[in-house]
Design a protein around this motif. Sequence first.
Motif: not given
Length: 96
Positions: A74-96
């Motif tokens: 993807s040529d981005g600066d995103r690492d594995f832990s940032e991806l997991v953080e984003d996915l978990l945050a999105a899942w939490l937001k969907s639970q509201e």
Amino acid sequence: MMSSKFKGILDIAKEREPAPPDDVPPPPPPSPPEAAPKRRGRPSGKRSDSEFVQVTAYVHKRTHRDVKIALLKSDGDRDFSELVEDLLAAWLKSQE
């Protein structure tokens, strides 16, 4: 009387000691303190940041490998832990 084999050398060295000169210039003033020296090794990161916590999760090997490959492509600066953080945050937001 037995004398040391080094006695002659010591006597010569004592005779050669220079006398301190009378007009010795004063030592130079101390230089200002330097900025903190650079640390060796890696810069501090998430491990030393109190806002982060390390967690363990079981993920299929193939999924983990494919995600790492996709992140590299993807040529981005995103690492594995940032991806997991984003996915978990999105899942939490969907639970509201």
